[in-house]
Motif scaffolding. Sequence first.
Motif, PDB file in Angstrom:
ATOM      1  N   ILE A   1      14.136  13.663  13.862  1.00 22.46           N
ATOM      2  CA  ILE A   1      13.178  12.605  13.523  1.00 22.46           C
ATOM      3  C   ILE A   1      13.687  11.317  14.143  1.00 22.46           C
ATOM      4  CG2 ILE A   1      12.166  11.246  11.655  1.00 22.46           C
ATOM      5  CD1 ILE A   1      12.252  13.716   9.907  1.00 22.46           C
ATOM      6  N   HIS A   2      12.928  10.789  15.089  1.00 24.55           N
ATOM      7  CA  HIS A   2      13.339   9.615  15.842  1.00 24.55           C
ATOM      8  C   HIS A   2      12.402   8.446  15.550  1.00 24.55           C
ATOM      9  CE1 HIS A   2      16.043  12.143  18.242  1.00 24.55           C
ATOM     10  NE2 HIS A   2      15.046  13.021  18.294  1.00 24.55           N
ATOM     11  N   GLY A   3      12.977   7.295  15.282  1.00 26.10           N
ATOM     12  CA  GLY A   3      12.189   6.094  15.056  1.00 26.10           C
ATOM     13  C   GLY A   3      12.841   4.908  15.731  1.00 26.10           C
ATOM     14  N   SER A   4      12.237   3.757  15.529  1.00 22.74           N
ATOM     15  CA  SER A   4      12.768   2.533  16.102  1.00 22.74           C
ATOM     16  C   SER A   4      14.034   2.098  15.369  1.00 22.74           C
ATOM     17  CB  SER A   4      11.703   1.436  16.001  1.00 22.74           C
ATOM     18  OG  SER A   4      12.239   0.171  16.264  1.00 22.74           O
ATOM     19  N   PRO A   5      14.979   1.484  16.061  1.00 22.35           N
ATOM     20  CA  PRO A   5      16.120   0.875  15.366  1.00 22.35           C
ATOM     21  C   PRO A   5      15.673  -0.380  14.622  1.00 22.35           C
ATOM     22  CG  PRO A   5      16.209   0.374  17.708  1.00 22.35           C
ATOM     23  CD  PRO A   5      15.072   1.333  17.526  1.00 22.35           C
ATOM     24  N   ALA A   6      16.557  -0.905  13.781  1.00 22.01           N
ATOM     25  CA  ALA A   6      16.213  -2.100  13.010  1.00 22.01           C
ATOM     26  C   ALA A   6      15.811  -3.248  13.919  1.00 22.01           C
ATOM     27  CB  ALA A   6      17.382  -2.507  12.124  1.00 22.01           C
ATOM     28  N   ASN A   7      16.482  -3.378  15.036  1.00 19.08           N
ATOM     29  CA  ASN A   7      16.090  -4.354  16.065  1.00 19.08           C
ATOM     30  C   ASN A   7      15.367  -3.583  17.163  1.00 19.08           C
ATOM     31  OD1 ASN A   7      15.764  -6.195  18.096  1.00 19.08           O
ATOM     32  ND2 ASN A   7      17.911  -6.830  18.185  1.00 19.08           N
TER      33      ASN A   7
ATOM     34  N   HIS B   1      14.722   4.825   9.469  1.00 22.27           N
ATOM     35  CA  HIS B   1      15.037   5.220   8.093  1.00 22.27           C
ATOM     36  C   HIS B   1      13.775   5.298   7.240  1.00 22.27           C
ATOM     37  CE1 HIS B   1      14.636   1.482   5.703  1.00 22.27           C
ATOM     38  NE2 HIS B   1      14.944   0.855   6.807  1.00 22.27           N
ATOM     39  N   ARG B   2      12.767   4.490   7.565  1.00 21.35           N
ATOM     40  CA  ARG B   2      11.500   4.563   6.832  1.00 21.35           C
ATOM     41  C   ARG B   2      10.760   5.859   7.168  1.00 21.35           C
ATOM     42  NH1 ARG B   2       9.344  -0.315   4.858  1.00 21.35           N
ATOM     43  NH2 ARG B   2       7.765   1.065   3.966  1.00 21.35           N
ATOM     44  N   VAL B   3      10.791   6.249   8.416  1.00 21.35           N
ATOM     45  CA  VAL B   3      10.133   7.504   8.822  1.00 21.35           C
ATOM     46  C   VAL B   3      10.781   8.683   8.109  1.00 21.35           C
ATOM     47  CG1 VAL B   3       9.483   8.990  10.749  1.00 21.35           C
ATOM     48  CG2 VAL B   3       9.622   6.525  11.088  1.00 21.35           C
ATOM     49  N   ARG B   4      12.118   8.697   8.069  1.00 23.78           N
ATOM     50  CA  ARG B   4      12.831   9.791   7.413  1.00 23.78           C
ATOM     51  C   ARG B   4      12.522   9.822   5.913  1.00 23.78           C
ATOM     52  NH1 ARG B   4      16.823  12.410  10.236  1.00 23.78           N
ATOM     53  NH2 ARG B   4      17.132  11.672  12.378  1.00 23.78           N
TER      54      ARG B   4
ATOM     55  N   HIS C   1       0.829  -1.215   0.000  1.00 18.48           N
ATOM     56  CA  HIS C   1       0.000   0.000   0.000  1.00 18.48           C
ATOM     57  C   HIS C   1       0.858   1.257   0.000  1.00 18.48           C
ATOM     58  CE1 HIS C   1      -3.229  -2.807   1.103  1.00 18.48           C
ATOM     59  NE2 HIS C   1      -4.071  -1.848   0.793  1.00 18.48           N
ATOM     60  N   ILE C   2       1.918   1.252   0.812  1.00 21.23           N
ATOM     61  CA  ILE C   2       2.792   2.429   0.875  1.00 21.23           C
ATOM     62  C   ILE C   2       3.433   2.681  -0.484  1.00 21.23           C
ATOM     63  CG2 ILE C   2       4.889   3.388   1.893  1.00 21.23           C
ATOM     64  CD1 ILE C   2       4.203   1.771   4.434  1.00 21.23           C
ATOM     65  N   ARG C   3       3.902   1.619  -1.116  1.00 20.20           N
ATOM     66  CA  ARG C   3       4.544   1.748  -2.435  1.00 20.20           C
ATOM     67  C   ARG C   3       3.575   2.328  -3.458  1.00 20.20           C
ATOM     68  NH1 ARG C   3       5.476  -3.145  -2.954  1.00 20.20           N
ATOM     69  NH2 ARG C   3       7.329  -3.138  -1.646  1.00 20.20           N
TER      70      ARG C   3
END
Length: 301
Positions: free
Chosen positions: A203-209, A184-187, A138-140
């Motif tokens: 802009i802060h998001g979750s790390p990959a883990n 990185h997705r948020v950015r 959907h995002i794509r």
Amino acid sequence: MVDLSRSSAQIHANLFEVLMALPYTDVLQSKIQPSVGTFLGTSRRITHAVFDFDGTLSWLRHGWPEMMLETFAPYLPSGESLEDDVVRGRLLDLILSLNGKPSIQQMAMFQQYALERGSHSPEPEALRADFQSRLDDHIRSRTDEIASGAVIRDAYVVAGARRLLAHLYDSGVKLYVLSSTIEHRVREEAEVLGLSSFFEGRIHGSPANPDGFTKRAVFDRILIEENISGAQLLALGDGPVEIRDAKALGGIAIAVCTDEEVNGSGISDPFKLQQLTAAGADAAIPDFLNAVDLIEPLVTR
């Protein structure tokens, strides 16, 4: 807690006027805490505002609760169906109660739900991968629409958000994004929507883990790095996590109960409204179309 649906927002121009018009007992019931009461006068103003991203600023992932339900559907216990409003409502309540935390926690919740009722469920990571694949499709599609010019980017920005961000930015309020989505997705998505410049890298998001990631830890870091108290903080989001965290720190929290079906409908999502009210939100809005007037009394001049 003040619920400003579109009709209500047109009657009450801002939170200060709404609260001052209420009897004293209603002000107490609105869950405005004494630690933030000074924001409603003239001596104190918020200096920092923290926004959730998905469902608060970005509408690129709208409909995600339905996609998560579709992920869970094949593994529902015998006799349960998403066509049953009681079952659907129960699962939505569980899903949204974890909104603001990494999605792996919702997957673990559903696995436990299924096992407790005698059904088989894949491991949480397998569920998460299935859900993420559905969501990414959907995002794509939506980002491709923007890139091709088929739609304007504001079609996927929550209604009124750009105007509010510009107003706060021009007023000198420091703006942040705090999301449980991988950073990185948020950015990337903030850039697609033309919102990045308001945040100047914050802009802060979750790390990959995401193990160990919490929004509260980021809130705490912001207060330390900026040398401010929670009383200078405004949080806006559609998940109970950021609402509870902001209130625990003494900040003001505004619930953004975005409609997952129609951007700018002026209708608060009833499940979000219930969850965010319970989390302690000071006010609830369906989108940002009336938000400048609402927040203006709280802004540093």
